[in-house]
Design a protein around this motif. Structure first.
Motif, PDB file in Angstrom:
ATOM      1  N   ASN A 209      55.760  26.656  46.261  1.00 54.85           N
ATOM      2  CA  ASN A 209      56.172  25.425  46.927  1.00 54.85           C
ATOM      3  C   ASN A 209      56.527  24.334  45.921  1.00 54.85           C
ATOM      4  N   VAL A 210      55.789  24.280  44.812  1.00 55.06           N
ATOM      5  CA  VAL A 210      56.084  23.272  43.789  1.00 55.06           C
ATOM      6  C   VAL A 210      57.437  23.568  43.150  1.00 55.06           C
ATOM      7  N   VAL A 211      57.687  24.834  42.824  1.00 50.87           N
ATOM      8  CA  VAL A 211      58.986  25.203  42.258  1.00 50.87           C
ATOM      9  C   VAL A 211      60.098  24.844  43.232  1.00 50.87           C
ATOM     10  N   ARG A 212      59.898  25.133  44.503  1.00 49.52           N
ATOM     11  CA  ARG A 212      60.923  24.837  45.508  1.00 49.52           C
ATOM     12  C   ARG A 212      61.185  23.337  45.588  1.00 49.52           C
ATOM     13  N   ALA A 213      60.147  22.520  45.594  1.00 52.83           N
ATOM     14  CA  ALA A 213      60.316  21.070  45.676  1.00 52.83           C
ATOM     15  C   ALA A 213      61.052  20.531  44.454  1.00 52.83           C
ATOM     16  N   LEU A 214      60.721  21.059  43.285  1.00 52.99           N
ATOM     17  CA  LEU A 214      61.408  20.639  42.064  1.00 52.99           C
ATOM     18  C   LEU A 214      62.888  20.993  42.135  1.00 52.99           C
ATOM     19  N   ARG A 215      63.187  22.165  42.639  1.00 52.27           N
ATOM     20  CA  ARG A 215      64.592  22.564  42.791  1.00 52.27           C
ATOM     21  C   ARG A 215      65.304  21.678  43.810  1.00 52.27           C
ATOM     22  N   GLN A 216      64.620  21.294  44.864  1.00 55.12           N
ATOM     23  CA  GLN A 216      65.226  20.445  45.884  1.00 55.12           C
ATOM     24  C   GLN A 216      65.725  19.140  45.294  1.00 55.12           C
ATOM     25  N   VAL A 217      64.956  18.537  44.388  1.00 53.93           N
ATOM     26  CA  VAL A 217      65.308  17.210  43.875  1.00 53.93           C
ATOM     27  C   VAL A 217      66.216  17.272  42.654  1.00 53.93           C
ATOM     28  N   TRP A 222      61.345  27.097  37.196  1.00 56.34           N
ATOM     29  CA  TRP A 222      60.843  28.463  37.323  1.00 56.34           C
ATOM     30  C   TRP A 222      59.338  28.492  37.068  1.00 56.34           C
ATOM     31  N   LEU A 223      58.650  29.399  37.738  1.00 60.16           N
ATOM     32  CA  LEU A 223      57.256  29.686  37.430  1.00 60.16           C
ATOM     33  C   LEU A 223      57.225  30.674  36.268  1.00 60.16           C
ATOM     34  N   ARG A 224      56.558  30.293  35.192  1.00 55.61           N
ATOM     35  CA  ARG A 224      56.449  31.159  34.018  1.00 55.61           C
ATOM     36  C   ARG A 224      55.076  31.821  33.990  1.00 55.61           C
ATOM     37  N   ASN A 225      55.041  33.091  33.579  1.00 58.67           N
ATOM     38  CA  ASN A 225      53.763  33.809  33.517  1.00 58.67           C
ATOM     39  C   ASN A 225      53.577  34.420  32.128  1.00 58.67           C
ATOM     40  N   PRO A 226      52.351  34.773  31.754  1.00 57.47           N
ATOM     41  CA  PRO A 226      52.067  35.276  30.397  1.00 57.47           C
ATOM     42  C   PRO A 226      52.785  36.572  30.052  1.00 57.47           C
ATOM     43  N   TRP A 233      50.232  30.551  32.379  1.00 60.72           N
ATOM     44  CA  TRP A 233      50.935  30.249  33.623  1.00 60.72           C
ATOM     45  C   TRP A 233      51.313  28.758  33.635  1.00 60.72           C
ATOM     46  N   HIS A 234      52.555  28.470  33.957  1.00 57.37           N
ATOM     47  CA  HIS A 234      53.002  27.091  34.105  1.00 57.37           C
ATOM     48  C   HIS A 234      54.349  27.095  34.804  1.00 57.37           C
ATOM     49  N   ILE A 235      54.818  25.914  35.179  1.00 54.40           N
ATOM     50  CA  ILE A 235      56.153  25.760  35.754  1.00 54.40           C
ATOM     51  C   ILE A 235      57.021  25.023  34.736  1.00 54.40           C
ATOM     52  N   HIS A 236      58.154  25.596  34.440  1.00 56.45           N
ATOM     53  CA  HIS A 236      59.104  24.986  33.505  1.00 56.45           C
ATOM     54  C   HIS A 236      60.258  24.401  34.321  1.00 56.45           C
ATOM     55  N   GLY A 271      62.879  32.824  41.221  1.00 58.87           N
ATOM     56  CA  GLY A 271      62.303  31.720  41.981  1.00 58.87           C
ATOM     57  C   GLY A 271      62.850  31.642  43.394  1.00 58.87           C
ATOM     58  N   PRO A 272      62.316  30.708  44.201  1.00 54.18           N
ATOM     59  CA  PRO A 272      62.789  30.547  45.577  1.00 54.18           C
ATOM     60  C   PRO A 272      64.240  30.091  45.610  1.00 54.18           C
TER      61      PRO A 272
END
Length: 286
Positions: A209-217, A222-226, A233-236, A271-272
């Motif tokens: 949901n956070v990735v989607r909201a960031l893309r909306q604005v 993207w959600l990054r994983n190890p 784990w983080h969102i870039h 991502g979404p």
């Protein structure tokens, strides 16, 4: 940052039009020394900057929708300054045009992020003197603090809008303008518009949901994983059309438009999926 407007005489001053015309080149009125009106084409800065991020990452010479006429006007002005060969004046803002625009910025005395090949408001207006006027101007704004991390005012506004959609706070692991701060970032945070967001305590659904909201604005996010690199784990997120983007971040934004993941392996976007908008386009939809 060297962003102050250059003084020009009344005979050559060019108005930056703030109207919401559709992307592309139309016409505008500019006063001549004799007081009569001469018709000049317009360059849509939003569309031009978008093309400068996407076109260099394409595998072909497809032009960015709505940008061709504006890019042509910019390329013709660069050619007139002997910075771009006529063979590259085609409405496609590829690597040759990026390099030519960077050379033009350096000719104005700009260095660093101010000479990154993305048209800035001041340099684009100066390039257009006597040739075109600029519509839909973009500015990253001043550098500001976000809980101890540096971002610019445009990025700050985008993050606040995403928080409003999510009804939760966004915590940054890394901000912008951080050259050499994290070697795993590969230079993407050297300029403006790029942040890493903490996902501590988030469920899988919340992360999405956070990735989607960031893309909306208007972020390429993207959600990054190890498993993808030497990072937790983080969102870039990279702000589309931020004119302070580093070259590496410009490439990520271009790849995002092309349905890729923004990593060196250029795999499909994981991502979404949403309709892609810049921050300015998002604002006009509200």
């Amino acid at each position: 940052m060297l962003r102050s407007l250059l003084s020009v005489t009344a005979a050559t001053a060019l108005a930056i039009t703030l109207g919401a015309a559709p992307p592309g080149a139309g016409s505008a009125r500019a006063a001549t020394a004799g007081g009569s009106a001469a018709t000049l084409p317009t360059v849509n800065m939003e569309a031009t900057v978008k093309a400068a991020q996407i076109d260099p990452r394409r595998a072909d010479d497809t032009v960015t929708t709505g940008a061709k006429a504006s890019v042509l006007a910019v390329e013709q002005a660069l050619q007139a300054r002997h910075l771009l060969d006529a063979s590259w004046v085609d409405g496609y803002f590829g690597t040759k045009t990026v390099d030519a625009y960077a050379a033009y910025q350096r000719s104005l005395g700009y260095t660093g992020l101010d000479a990154n090949g993305l048209p800035g408001r001041t340099s684009l207006t100066t390039l257009g003197q006597g040739r075109f006027t600029v519509t839909h101007p973009i500015s990253p704004g001043a550098r500001v603090d976000w809980d101890g991390q540096t971002v610019n005012e445009r990025t700050q506004s985008m993050l606040r809008a995403a928080e409003g959609i999510l009804n939760r706070s966004i915590v940054l692991d890394q901000g912008s303008y951080n050259p050499g701060g994290d070697p795993t970032s590969a230079g993407t945070h050297d300029g403006g518009g790029v942040v890493d967001i903490s996902v501590a305590g988030m469920t899988t659904a919340t992360r999405t949901n956070v990735v989607r909201a960031l893309r909306q604005v208007g972020f390429a996010a993207w959600l990054r994983n190890p498993n993808q690199g030497d990072w937790p784990w983080h969102i870039h997120a990279a702000a589309i059309n931020d004119t302070d983007l580093s070259s590496q971040a410009q490439h990520q934004v271009g790849d995002y438009y092309l349905g890729l993941n923004g990593l060196a392996n250029r795999q499909p976007d994981d991502g979404p999926r949403i309709t892609i908008h810049t921050w300015e386009e998002y604002q006009r939809l509200q």
